[in-house]
Design an enzyme around this catalytic site. Structure first.
Site, PDB file in Angstrom:
ATOM      1  N   GLU A 127      51.920   8.206  47.480  1.00 33.78           N
ATOM      2  CA  GLU A 127      52.379   7.069  46.665  1.00 33.78           C
ATOM      3  C   GLU A 127      52.275   7.343  45.158  1.00 33.78           C
ATOM      4  O   GLU A 127      52.995   6.740  44.377  1.00 33.78           O
ATOM      5  CB  GLU A 127      51.591   5.800  47.010  1.00 33.78           C
TER       6      GLU A 127
ATOM      7  N   HIS B 176      52.986  10.232  43.636  1.00 33.18           N
ATOM      8  CA  HIS B 176      54.244  10.900  43.264  1.00 33.18           C
ATOM      9  C   HIS B 176      55.402   9.903  43.294  1.00 33.18           C
ATOM     10  O   HIS B 176      56.284   9.937  42.427  1.00 33.18           O
ATOM     11  CB  HIS B 176      54.576  12.015  44.261  1.00 33.18           C
TER      12      HIS B 176
ATOM     13  N   GLN C 273      49.464  28.890  38.285  1.00 32.05           N
ATOM     14  CA  GLN C 273      48.434  27.968  37.776  1.00 32.05           C
ATOM     15  C   GLN C 273      47.198  27.948  38.659  1.00 32.05           C
ATOM     16  O   GLN C 273      46.290  27.156  38.430  1.00 32.05           O
ATOM     17  CB  GLN C 273      49.009  26.566  37.581  1.00 32.05           C
TER      18      GLN C 273
HETATM   19  N1  LIG Z   1      47.377   9.241  42.267  1.00 28.50           N
HETATM   20  C1  LIG Z   1      48.363   9.535  41.419  1.00 28.50           C
HETATM   21  N2  LIG Z   1      48.921   8.570  40.662  1.00 28.50           N
HETATM   22  C2  LIG Z   1      49.914   8.864  39.782  1.00 28.50           C
HETATM   23  N3  LIG Z   1      50.421  10.111  39.614  1.00 28.50           N
HETATM   24  C3  LIG Z   1      49.898  11.098  40.347  1.00 28.50           C
HETATM   25  C4  LIG Z   1      48.846  10.866  41.284  1.00 28.50           C
HETATM   26  N4  LIG Z   1      48.530  12.046  41.866  1.00 28.50           N
HETATM   27  C5  LIG Z   1      49.339  12.967  41.320  1.00 28.50           C
HETATM   28  N5  LIG Z   1      50.160  12.412  40.409  1.00 28.50           N
HETATM   29  C6  LIG Z   1      51.133  13.105  39.567  1.00 28.50           C
HETATM   30  O1  LIG Z   1      52.123  13.715  40.343  1.00 28.50           O
HETATM   31  C7  LIG Z   1      52.575  14.901  39.681  1.00 28.50           C
HETATM   32  C8  LIG Z   1      52.524  16.032  40.649  1.00 28.50           C
HETATM   33  O2  LIG Z   1      51.166  16.281  40.993  1.00 28.50           O
HETATM   34  P1  LIG Z   1      50.735  17.204  42.192  1.00 28.50           P
HETATM   35  O3  LIG Z   1      51.918  17.577  43.006  1.00 28.50           O
HETATM   36  O4  LIG Z   1      49.837  18.260  41.694  1.00 28.50           O
HETATM   37  O5  LIG Z   1      49.940  16.173  43.097  1.00 28.50           O
HETATM   38  P2  LIG Z   1      48.441  15.896  43.241  1.00 28.50           P
HETATM   39  O6  LIG Z   1      48.305  14.908  44.319  1.00 28.50           O
HETATM   40  O7  LIG Z   1      47.878  15.664  41.890  1.00 28.50           O
HETATM   41  O8  LIG Z   1      47.893  17.217  43.797  1.00 28.50           O
HETATM   42  P3  LIG Z   1      46.508  17.877  43.521  1.00 28.50           P
HETATM   43  O9  LIG Z   1      45.835  17.791  44.813  1.00 28.50           O
HETATM   44  O10 LIG Z   1      46.938  19.239  43.110  1.00 28.50           O
HETATM   45  O11 LIG Z   1      45.792  17.150  42.443  1.00 28.50           O
HETATM   46  C9  LIG Z   1      51.662  15.098  38.482  1.00 28.50           C
HETATM   47  O12 LIG Z   1      52.297  14.578  37.316  1.00 28.50           O
HETATM   48  C10 LIG Z   1      50.466  14.265  38.860  1.00 28.50           C
HETATM   49  O13 LIG Z   1      49.729  13.810  37.739  1.00 28.50           O
HETATM   50  C1  LIG Z   2      53.229  19.664  36.664  1.00 29.25           C
HETATM   51  C2  LIG Z   2      53.138  20.596  37.867  1.00 29.25           C
HETATM   52  C3  LIG Z   2      54.231  20.247  38.872  1.00 29.25           C
HETATM   53  C4  LIG Z   2      53.402  22.018  37.363  1.00 29.25           C
HETATM   54  O1  LIG Z   2      53.332  22.933  38.405  1.00 29.25           O
HETATM   55  C5  LIG Z   2      51.750  20.535  38.522  1.00 29.25           C
HETATM   56  O2  LIG Z   2      50.763  20.967  37.674  1.00 29.25           O
HETATM   57  C6  LIG Z   2      51.428  19.193  39.098  1.00 29.25           C
HETATM   58  O3  LIG Z   2      51.893  18.963  40.228  1.00 29.25           O
HETATM   59  O4  LIG Z   2      50.757  18.378  38.450  1.00 29.25           O
HETATM   60  N1  BAL Z   3      47.823  18.273  39.905  1.00 23.26           N
HETATM   61  C1  BAL Z   3      47.565  19.435  39.071  1.00 23.26           C
HETATM   62  C2  BAL Z   3      47.986  20.676  39.731  1.00 23.26           C
HETATM   63  C3  BAL Z   3      46.870  21.534  40.209  1.00 23.26           C
HETATM   64  O1  BAL Z   3      45.788  21.022  40.529  1.00 23.26           O
HETATM   65  O2  BAL Z   3      47.049  22.749  40.272  1.00 23.26           O
END
Ligand SMILES: Nc1ncnc2c1ncn2[C@@H]1O[C@H](COP(=O)(O)OP(=O)(O)OP(=O)(O)O)[C@@H](O)[C@H]1O
Ligand SMILES: CC(C)(CO)[C@@H](O)C(=O)[O-]
Ligand code: BAL
Length: 289
Positions: free
Chosen positions: A35, A37, A61
């Site tokens: 949710e 994303h 990264q």
């Molecule tokens: N709970 C959340 N609320 C709002 N935005 C989010 C949330 N989780 C992730 N995002 C945003 O979604 C985008 C993609 O993030 P990513 O695919 O790395 O997901 P993630 O759930 O943060 O994964 P990770 O487990 O790597 O932290 C980034 O801009 C991140 O900040």
């Molecule tokens: C911005 C991003 C897609 C770059 O790989 C990643 O760091 C994430 O998912 O937050």
């Molecule tokens: N959500 C940030 C990406 C990372 O942890 O690599």
């Protein structure tokens, strides 16, 4: 919804949209969507004529001992969710498509990428800034949407866009949480049941700091201590990291809380590094417009 696996395909599509005068909103992700994303996609949908989402688990990264291989992936489910949200295109490259074999050009916000999470994950923000620059050059969006959960990442990207005159409007989207307060993250599925039950301590520690600041004058040090004590009382988390910095540029703060600050915290549960964040305002600014 168009699914593009090459730069050429997505470029041709967004070029056509631009020629038709359509504005483009872009949400970069690493997939395994939740949710949080989808909140980015909905905001992009509300503010633009066309929406592009990228799904790419970016190898550059991740450090050598990090979780690139075990990072959760489910592209088929992701595509179903994005179709339901009305995304217009998904860019799904593989690593060979994204990176030239002998690439030697990188983007780095120098100071910002070496503090906080950058200390725990050396090279991480260079990988993020570089891939986001590439994605911006490929998709050429008008606006790009990033979660506040990854607050340092959002700050790095705002800095990079300002420093390099990148013509993209950066929009921060508030953190979406589970009912018990845990910030949604793709990595949450890798928590053991015991760690999952303990992980909301991150949010509770931030709630405590926010409530303390709302009660009246407080120092940055006292807030840091309160958060740390709450985290250290958790029977399961390890290696709690706590910082309270200026909300706009992450510069260090000392003494009385006088300007908006952001509490940035992380803790390890098993081999999963969880992060969370909260902007905290001095009490007299609580009701300011
Ligand atoms: N709970 C959340 N609320 C709002 N935005 C989010 C949330 N989780 C992730 N995002 C945003 O979604 C985008 C993609 O993030 P990513 O695919 O790395 O997901 P993630 O759930 O943060 O994964 P990770 O487990 O790597 O932290 C980034 O801009 C991140 O900040
Ligand atoms: C911005 C991003 C897609 C770059 O790989 C990643 O760091 C994430 O998912 O937050
Ligand atoms: N959500 C940030 C990406 C990372 O942890 O690599």
């Amino acid at each position: 919804m168009q699914i593009c696996r090459t730069k050429q395909e997505i470029r041709a599509l967004t070029r056509r949209w631009r020629a038709e005068g359509r504005s483009i909103g872009f949400a970069p992700t690493m997939g395994y969507l939740h949710e949080g994303h989808l909140a980015l996609v909905r905001r992009a949908r509300a503010e633009n004529d066309a929406v592009v989402v990228s799904i790419f688990v970016n190898p550059t990264q991740f450090g050598p001992n990090e979780d690139f291989d075990s990072y959760p992936r489910d592209p088929e489910r992701d595509l179903l969710l994005l179709r339901a949200e009305g995304a217009d295109a998904v860019f799904l490259p593989d690593a060979a498509e994204m990176y030239a074999p002998h690439a030697q050009t990188f983007v780095e916000a120098e100071r910002l990428s070496r503090i906080l999470i950058g200390r725990l994950r050396p090279g991480h923000f260079r990988g993020v800034a570089t891939v986001v620059t590439k994605l911006f050059n490929i998709v050429a969006p008008d606006a790009a949407y990033f979660g506040e959960k990854d607050y340092q990442q959002l700050t790095v990207i705002r800095r990079m866009v300002a420093d390099l005159d990148v013509p993209v409007r950066i929009v921060g989207v508030p953190t979406v949480r589970e009912p018990d307060g845990l910030a949604m993250s793709s990595r949450n599925v890798r928590l053991s049941p015991e760690d999952r039950a303990a992980a909301p301590v991150l949010c509770r520690a931030l709630d405590a700091a926010e409530a303390r600041a709302a009660r009246g004058p407080v120092s940055v040090e006292a807030l840091r201590r309160l958060i740390r004590e709450t985290l250290e009382a958790s029977p399961r988390g390890r290696d709690p990291r706590v910082d309270v910095r200026a909300a706009d540029d992450l510069s260090p703060l000392r003494g009385a809380l006088r300007r908006p600050a952001v509490a940035l915290i992380s803790m390890r549960f098993g081999d999963v590094l969880l992060i969370d964040q909260r902007v905290i305002r001095p009490a007299d600014q609580e009701n300011a417009p």
